[in-house]
Write a protein that holds these residues in place. Sequence first.
Motif, short mmCIF file in Angstrom:
data_model
loop_
_atom_site.label_atom_id
_atom_site.label_comp_id
_atom_site.label_asym_id
_atom_site.label_seq_id
_atom_site.Cartn_x
_atom_site.Cartn_y
_atom_site.Cartn_z
N GLY A 166 0.77 -1.38 0.01
CA GLY A 166 0.00 -0.18 0.13
C GLY A 166 0.90 1.30 0.11
O GLY A 166 0.58 2.15 -0.68
N LYS A 167 1.96 1.30 0.78
CA LYS A 167 2.85 2.33 0.94
C LYS A 167 3.41 2.56 -0.54
O LYS A 167 3.75 3.68 -0.86
CB LYS A 167 3.82 2.15 2.12
N VAL A 168 3.95 1.37 -1.23
CA VAL A 168 4.55 1.48 -2.17
C VAL A 168 3.75 2.20 -3.46
O VAL A 168 4.15 2.90 -3.97
CB VAL A 168 4.88 0.04 -2.94
N SER A 169 2.43 1.81 -3.33
CA SER A 169 1.29 2.50 -4.46
C SER A 169 1.28 4.07 -4.18
O SER A 169 1.09 4.89 -4.93
CB SER A 169 -0.07 1.64 -4.23
N GLU A 170 1.29 4.37 -2.68
CA GLU A 170 1.09 5.74 -2.41
C GLU A 170 2.55 6.43 -2.91
O GLU A 170 2.30 7.60 -3.50
CB GLU A 170 1.12 5.94 -0.79
N ILE A 171 3.80 5.97 -2.73
CA ILE A 171 4.80 6.63 -3.38
C ILE A 171 4.75 6.69 -4.69
O ILE A 171 5.29 7.76 -5.41
CB ILE A 171 5.77 5.82 -2.75
N LYS A 172 4.28 5.61 -5.57
CA LYS A 172 4.00 5.58 -7.13
C LYS A 172 3.30 6.86 -7.41
O LYS A 172 3.55 7.67 -8.38
CB LYS A 172 3.50 4.28 -7.53
N SER A 173 2.27 7.06 -6.54
CA SER A 173 1.19 8.17 -7.21
C SER A 173 1.93 9.64 -6.83
O SER A 173 1.77 10.62 -7.65
CB SER A 173 -0.13 8.22 -6.19
N ALA A 174 2.70 9.83 -5.75
CA ALA A 174 3.43 11.04 -5.38
C ALA A 174 4.28 11.22 -6.46
O ALA A 174 4.59 12.24 -6.77
CB ALA A 174 3.89 10.92 -4.15
N ILE A 175 4.92 10.34 -7.12
CA ILE A 175 6.33 10.19 -7.82
C ILE A 175 5.38 10.90 -9.35
O ILE A 175 6.15 11.69 -9.82
CB ILE A 175 6.80 8.80 -8.48
N HIS A 176 4.46 10.63 -9.86
CA HIS A 176 3.74 10.97 -10.83
C HIS A 176 3.19 12.32 -10.48
O HIS A 176 3.34 13.36 -11.37
CB HIS A 176 2.83 10.16 -11.29
N ALA A 177 2.67 12.73 -9.35
CA ALA A 177 1.89 14.04 -9.13
C ALA A 177 3.33 15.15 -9.05
O ALA A 177 2.84 16.35 -9.23
CB ALA A 177 1.15 13.72 -7.75
N LEU A 178 4.30 14.76 -8.29
CA LEU A 178 5.30 15.79 -8.13
C LEU A 178 6.34 15.67 -9.08
O LEU A 178 7.35 16.58 -8.93
CB LEU A 178 5.86 15.34 -6.75
N GLY A 179 6.44 14.76 -10.00
CA GLY A 179 7.61 15.01 -10.92
C GLY A 179 9.00 14.20 -10.43
O GLY A 179 9.83 15.05 -10.62
N VAL A 180 8.88 13.36 -9.20
CA VAL A 180 9.95 12.79 -8.53
C VAL A 180 11.06 12.19 -9.42
O VAL A 180 10.42 11.37 -10.27
CB VAL A 180 9.57 12.02 -7.44
N GLU A 181 12.13 12.54 -9.47
CA GLU A 181 13.26 11.73 -10.16
C GLU A 181 14.17 10.74 -9.30
O GLU A 181 14.63 10.07 -9.84
CB GLU A 181 14.15 12.83 -10.59
N THR A 182 14.02 10.94 -7.92
CA THR A 182 14.67 10.11 -7.06
C THR A 182 14.09 9.57 -5.83
O THR A 182 13.64 10.56 -5.08
CB THR A 182 16.30 10.63 -6.56
#
Length: 425
Positions: A166-182
């Motif tokens: 569940g936390k992995v899915s949450e981080i994946k959503s944050a990556i797309h929303a915030l443009g995370v690179e690392t």
Amino acid sequence: MSGTGTFFYGSVIQPLIRYHYLSPPIPIRPLCCISPLITSIHSNDAVSPQNGTLRFQTEHQQHSEEPLPVPSLSAAEENKATTKLRKKKEDDVVSDNRFKLRNGREVFEEKAYLVGVERKNDVQDFGIEESLSELSQLVDTAGLLVVGSTYQKLTSPNPRTYIGSGKVSEIKSAIHALGVETVIFDDELSAGQLRNLEKIFGGDVRVCDRTALILDIFNQRAATHEASLQVSLAQMEYQLPRLTKMWTHLERQAGGKVKGMGEKQIEVDKRILRNQIGILKKELESVRKHRKQYRNRRFSVPVAVVSLVGYTNAGKSTLLNQLTGADVLAEDKLFATLDPTTRRVQMKNGKEFLLTDTVGFIQKLPTTLVAAFRATLEEISESSLLVHVVDISHPLAEQQINAVDKVLSELDVSSIPKLIVWNKH
């Protein structure tokens, strides 16, 4: 030849030589169904007196002076195009603002997302929020931009992804929303966990842990040959168990005429890395011997040696500069000093001693780093007195003291007298 009457000009290719022609070597006739271009030679058309430009017209244009219709955009399409252009300009400005000067060079600030895990049954000196705050400082020192963070309470880490699905899915959503690179984890990850997380997050998102981040900072800060050797050794020993196959198109090297498929590419990479580690260890052993000879010469003259130890960014280099008038780099950054600096200090009673500034410590200090910096840390074991500098203004001063004492116990220097100095940083 295209359908509009224009010509594609070719080139004649010889080995290692290419001749380009401004006009085709053989005349190419236009298709019969396409009207050739006709150049107007009338005084009204050939050269305009206002701008002196040559005009070309087709037969159809000679008979019809009506302008060609220009397609018009609707208001909604115009607004959409304007918004898209404005957003592109804003992105360009933001991209330009992400170039920062770090350690004398301009670097591009990658967007980083921090992840921590709090063990339910494990008591730590540093709470999860304090640990993530320190990780944020490390990320800033490395030249990255923190855009978000999260943590999870677990009884034990997930062996596959370290954190829950569940936390992995949450981080994946944050990556797309915030443009995370690392994505940076506050604890050390195994090779399988790194590989699985990068596969889940997909794309160009990099995943690293606290150890890799600290090694990267040390690599940036290494200013001498000795420091570079020590950091390179620590990085290679960290990478060795985490090597992944770089050549996806090669399963195995050819075994020649002998029986069997041969050697895997990853095995070749590991063997090369082990050879490089062996070379670095020999060079560092030479450095250790040189330092030992220097200390022996120093011991021939009875001068006391005082070493400054303490948590990183506690003010050790600043204290050295104040006491000796030295010009050692002192910044409000973690790990600003890597190389030991020794200066002679003369007291009012006429006696002298040598004051040495050492590398700072930190909680969760990588064991590979402690081993690699053995030549530097041996300066501490030869000291007459340890001066433990503590930033008393820091809210976690007591926890920092415990972290330093833990590293000192690993160096087996408990028999050396120690003086604690409170410093308001």
